[in-house]
Scaffold this motif. Structure first.
Motif, PDB file in Angstrom:
ATOM      1  N   ALA A 109       0.981  -1.163  -0.085  1.00 15.99           N
ATOM      2  CA  ALA A 109      -0.062   0.016  -0.025  1.00 15.99           C
ATOM      3  C   ALA A 109       0.713   1.372  -0.198  1.00 15.99           C
ATOM      4  CB  ALA A 109      -0.905   0.090   1.146  1.00 15.99           C
ATOM      5  N   PRO A 110       1.657   1.406   0.811  1.00 17.75           N
ATOM      6  CA  PRO A 110       2.487   2.749   0.835  1.00 17.75           C
ATOM      7  C   PRO A 110       3.357   2.837  -0.374  1.00 17.75           C
ATOM      8  CG  PRO A 110       2.994   1.371   2.863  1.00 17.75           C
ATOM      9  CD  PRO A 110       2.301   0.632   2.088  1.00 17.75           C
ATOM     10  N   LEU A 111       3.963   1.948  -0.931  1.00 19.47           N
ATOM     11  CA  LEU A 111       4.411   1.841  -2.320  1.00 19.47           C
ATOM     12  C   LEU A 111       3.481   2.211  -3.505  1.00 19.47           C
ATOM     13  CD1 LEU A 111       6.488  -1.457  -2.250  1.00 19.47           C
ATOM     14  CD2 LEU A 111       7.258   0.698  -1.760  1.00 19.47           C
ATOM     15  N   ALA A 112       2.250   1.659  -3.286  1.00 16.99           N
ATOM     16  CA  ALA A 112       1.336   2.207  -4.224  1.00 16.99           C
ATOM     17  C   ALA A 112       0.928   3.638  -4.120  1.00 16.99           C
ATOM     18  CB  ALA A 112      -0.169   1.072  -4.308  1.00 16.99           C
ATOM     19  N   MET A 113       0.872   3.898  -3.008  1.00 16.43           N
ATOM     20  CA  MET A 113       0.554   5.583  -2.745  1.00 16.43           C
ATOM     21  C   MET A 113       1.393   6.279  -3.373  1.00 16.43           C
ATOM     22  SD  MET A 113      -0.719   5.415   1.245  1.00 16.43           S
ATOM     23  CE  MET A 113      -1.537   7.024   1.379  1.00 16.43           C
ATOM     24  N   ARG A 114       2.923   5.889  -3.242  1.00 18.74           N
ATOM     25  CA  ARG A 114       3.691   6.807  -3.927  1.00 18.74           C
ATOM     26  C   ARG A 114       3.895   6.586  -5.415  1.00 18.74           C
ATOM     27  NH1 ARG A 114       5.769  10.588  -2.841  1.00 18.74           N
ATOM     28  NH2 ARG A 114       8.081  10.127  -3.344  1.00 18.74           N
ATOM     29  N   LEU A 115       3.320   5.358  -6.022  1.00 18.37           N
ATOM     30  CA  LEU A 115       3.555   5.193  -7.466  1.00 18.37           C
ATOM     31  C   LEU A 115       2.007   6.107  -7.887  1.00 18.37           C
ATOM     32  CD1 LEU A 115       3.814   1.398  -7.641  1.00 18.37           C
ATOM     33  CD2 LEU A 115       5.502   3.260  -8.402  1.00 18.37           C
ATOM     34  N   CYS A 116       1.105   6.302  -7.088  1.00 21.38           N
ATOM     35  CA  CYS A 116      -0.147   7.019  -7.591  1.00 21.38           C
ATOM     36  C   CYS A 116       0.166   8.469  -7.386  1.00 21.38           C
ATOM     37  CB  CYS A 116      -1.506   6.703  -6.573  1.00 21.38           C
ATOM     38  SG  CYS A 116      -1.957   4.981  -7.324  1.00 21.38           S
ATOM     39  N   GLY A 117       1.286   8.992  -6.881  1.00 18.78           N
ATOM     40  CA  GLY A 117       1.874  10.450  -6.671  1.00 18.78           C
ATOM     41  C   GLY A 117       1.190  11.059  -5.294  1.00 18.78           C
TER      42      GLY A 117
ATOM     43  N   GLY B 218     -10.981   3.660  -5.411  1.00 18.37           N
ATOM     44  CA  GLY B 218     -10.311   4.650  -5.670  1.00 18.37           C
ATOM     45  C   GLY B 218      -9.043   4.654  -5.292  1.00 18.37           C
ATOM     46  N   GLN B 219      -8.248   5.603  -5.699  1.00 21.42           N
ATOM     47  CA  GLN B 219      -6.630   5.604  -5.302  1.00 21.42           C
ATOM     48  C   GLN B 219      -6.461   6.845  -4.894  1.00 21.42           C
ATOM     49  OE1 GLN B 219      -4.558   3.868  -8.780  1.00 21.42           O
ATOM     50  NE2 GLN B 219      -5.336   2.098  -8.390  1.00 21.42           N
ATOM     51  N   ASP B 220      -7.133   7.602  -4.115  1.00 23.95           N
ATOM     52  CA  ASP B 220      -6.868   8.799  -3.228  1.00 23.95           C
ATOM     53  C   ASP B 220      -6.459   8.417  -1.896  1.00 23.95           C
ATOM     54  OD1 ASP B 220      -9.122   8.513  -1.965  1.00 23.95           O
ATOM     55  OD2 ASP B 220     -10.239  10.111  -3.067  1.00 23.95           O
ATOM     56  N   VAL B 221      -5.909   9.306  -1.216  1.00 25.29           N
ATOM     57  CA  VAL B 221      -5.553   9.131   0.268  1.00 25.29           C
ATOM     58  C   VAL B 221      -6.501   8.611   1.068  1.00 25.29           C
ATOM     59  CG1 VAL B 221      -4.767  10.413   2.309  1.00 25.29           C
ATOM     60  CG2 VAL B 221      -3.993  10.848   0.294  1.00 25.29           C
ATOM     61  N   GLY B 222      -7.829   8.952   1.020  1.00 25.07           N
ATOM     62  CA  GLY B 222      -8.921   8.657   1.820  1.00 25.07           C
ATOM     63  C   GLY B 222      -9.173   6.877   1.628  1.00 25.07           C
ATOM     64  N   HIS B 223      -9.195   6.474   0.253  1.00 28.30           N
ATOM     65  CA  HIS B 223      -9.218   5.106   0.017  1.00 28.30           C
ATOM     66  C   HIS B 223      -8.141   4.161   0.531  1.00 28.30           C
ATOM     67  CE1 HIS B 223     -11.792   6.936  -3.148  1.00 28.30           C
ATOM     68  NE2 HIS B 223     -12.626   6.032  -2.883  1.00 28.30           N
ATOM     69  N   PHE B 224      -7.089   4.760   0.288  1.00 29.86           N
ATOM     70  CA  PHE B 224      -5.909   3.989   0.736  1.00 29.86           C
ATOM     71  C   PHE B 224      -5.979   3.851   2.350  1.00 29.86           C
ATOM     72  CE2 PHE B 224      -3.803   4.665  -3.111  1.00 29.86           C
ATOM     73  CZ  PHE B 224      -3.138   3.549  -3.549  1.00 29.86           C
ATOM     74  N   TRP B 225      -6.193   5.130   2.966  1.00 29.77           N
ATOM     75  CA  TRP B 225      -6.090   5.066   4.519  1.00 29.77           C
ATOM     76  C   TRP B 225      -7.330   4.156   4.957  1.00 29.77           C
ATOM     77  CZ3 TRP B 225      -5.503  10.881   6.182  1.00 29.77           C
ATOM     78  CH2 TRP B 225      -3.951  11.171   5.865  1.00 29.77           C
ATOM     79  N   GLY B 226      -8.576   4.331   4.408  1.00 29.74           N
ATOM     80  CA  GLY B 226      -9.623   3.586   4.857  1.00 29.74           C
ATOM     81  C   GLY B 226      -9.353   2.031   4.641  1.00 29.74           C
ATOM     82  N   SER B 227      -8.979   1.658   3.476  1.00 25.87           N
ATOM     83  CA  SER B 227      -8.480   0.299   3.243  1.00 25.87           C
ATOM     84  C   SER B 227      -7.674  -0.082   4.406  1.00 25.87           C
ATOM     85  CB  SER B 227      -7.909   0.288   1.793  1.00 25.87           C
ATOM     86  OG  SER B 227      -7.621  -1.179   1.337  1.00 25.87           O
ATOM     87  N   LEU B 228      -6.199   0.623   4.588  1.00 23.74           N
ATOM     88  CA  LEU B 228      -5.375   0.292   5.616  1.00 23.74           C
ATOM     89  C   LEU B 228      -5.854   0.070   6.961  1.00 23.74           C
ATOM     90  CD1 LEU B 228      -2.508   2.208   4.322  1.00 23.74           C
ATOM     91  CD2 LEU B 228      -2.369  -0.315   4.539  1.00 23.74           C
TER      92      LEU B 228
ATOM     93  N   LEU C 149       0.342   4.053   7.105  1.00 27.79           N
ATOM     94  CA  LEU C 149       0.809   2.966   7.671  1.00 27.79           C
ATOM     95  C   LEU C 149       0.949   3.007   9.134  1.00 27.79           C
ATOM     96  CD1 LEU C 149       1.919   0.256   6.528  1.00 27.79           C
ATOM     97  CD2 LEU C 149       4.094   1.123   6.543  1.00 27.79           C
ATOM     98  N   GLN C 150       1.142   4.246   9.624  1.00 30.25           N
ATOM     99  CA  GLN C 150       0.990   4.130  10.897  1.00 30.25           C
ATOM    100  C   GLN C 150      -0.418   3.952  11.615  1.00 30.25           C
ATOM    101  OE1 GLN C 150       2.135   8.309  11.602  1.00 30.25           O
ATOM    102  NE2 GLN C 150       4.488   7.882  11.273  1.00 30.25           N
ATOM    103  N   TRP C 151      -1.516   4.596  10.966  1.00 29.34           N
ATOM    104  CA  TRP C 151      -2.738   4.323  11.488  1.00 29.34           C
ATOM    105  C   TRP C 151      -2.868   2.713  11.239  1.00 29.34           C
ATOM    106  CZ3 TRP C 151      -5.402   6.366  14.994  1.00 29.34           C
ATOM    107  CH2 TRP C 151      -5.330   7.816  15.112  1.00 29.34           C
TER     108      TRP C 151
END
Length: 164
Positions: free
Chosen positions: A4-12, A66-76, A22-24
Motif C-alpha cells: 500500500a505505501p508503495l502504491a500510494m507513492r506510485l499514485c503520486g 479509488g486511489q486517493d488518500v482516503g481510499h488508501f487510509w480507509g483500506s489500511l 501505515l502508522q494508522w
C-alpha cells in the motif's frame, strides 16, 4: 499492507501520506486487542473471525473504489482491524481444539505458519504491484480471503457445538 505505501507513492501521493496511512494501519492492527478478547467471550471466536474476514473484504472494496488518500487510509485501517479480529479469533479457535499440554506447541506452530505466510505475501505483493498494479494486488488478495472464509465455514459445519 506492505504494498500500500508503495502504491500510494506510485499514485503520486506524498511520502507523508503513505507514512501516516501505515502508522494508522499498525494502530488498527493492535489497538483493538484491548477489547477483542471481550468480543470473543461475548460473541464467540467464530463470529469475531467472521467479522474480521468481512472487514478485510471491506478493505479490498475500499481500495478498489479509488486511489486517493482516503481510499488508501480507509483500506489500511479496515485491513488492520480485520487482521486483529481474524488473528486473535483464530488463535482462540486453535487453542480450543487442543489439550492444555499441547497448546504451547500448537500456538507456536500456528504463529510460525501465519507470520511465515505473511512474509511470503509481503514479498509477493511488491512484485505483483510492480508487474501488474495496485488493483491486481487487491483482486489477488481475495483468493486467500476466500480460503479463510471456506475454512471457517467448514470448521463450523464439522464442529457446530465447539465453534459456535
Amino acid at each position: 499492507m506492505t504494498a500500500a505505501p508503495l502504491a500510494m507513492r506510485l499514485c503520486g501521493l506524498s511520502q507523508e501520506a503513505a507514512n501516516l496511512g501505515l502508522q494508522w494501519h499498525v494502530i488498527a492492527m493492535y489497538a483493538p486487542s484491548f477489547f477483542t478478547g471481550r468480543l470473543i467471550t461475548r460473541f464467540g471466536a467464530p463470529r469475531v473471525v467472521a467479522a474480521g474476514l468481512a472487514l478485510i473484504g471491506a478493505a479490498v472494496v475500499a481500495g478498489l473504489l479509488g486511489q486517493d488518500v482516503g481510499h488508501f487510509w480507509g483500506s489500511l485501517i479496515l485491513l488492520g482491524v480485520g487482521w486483529n479480529f481474524g488473528f486473535v479469533g483464530a488463535s482462540a479457535l486453535v487453542l480450543d481444539c487442543h489439550r492444555p499440554e499441547e497448546r504451547t506447541r500448537v500456538q507456536s506452530l500456528n504463529d510460525f505458519i501465519v507470520f511465515g505466510t505473511m512474509a511470503a505475501g509481503s514479498f509477493a505483493s511488491g512484485g505483483l504491484l510492480t508487474a501488474h498494479g495496485w488493483n491486481t494486488v487487491l483482486w489477488v488478495s481475495l483468493a486467500p480471503l476466500a480460503l479463510a472464509v471456506a475454512a471457517l465455514a467448514i470448521s463450523r459445519r464439522a464442529h457446530p457445538a465447539a465453534v459456535s
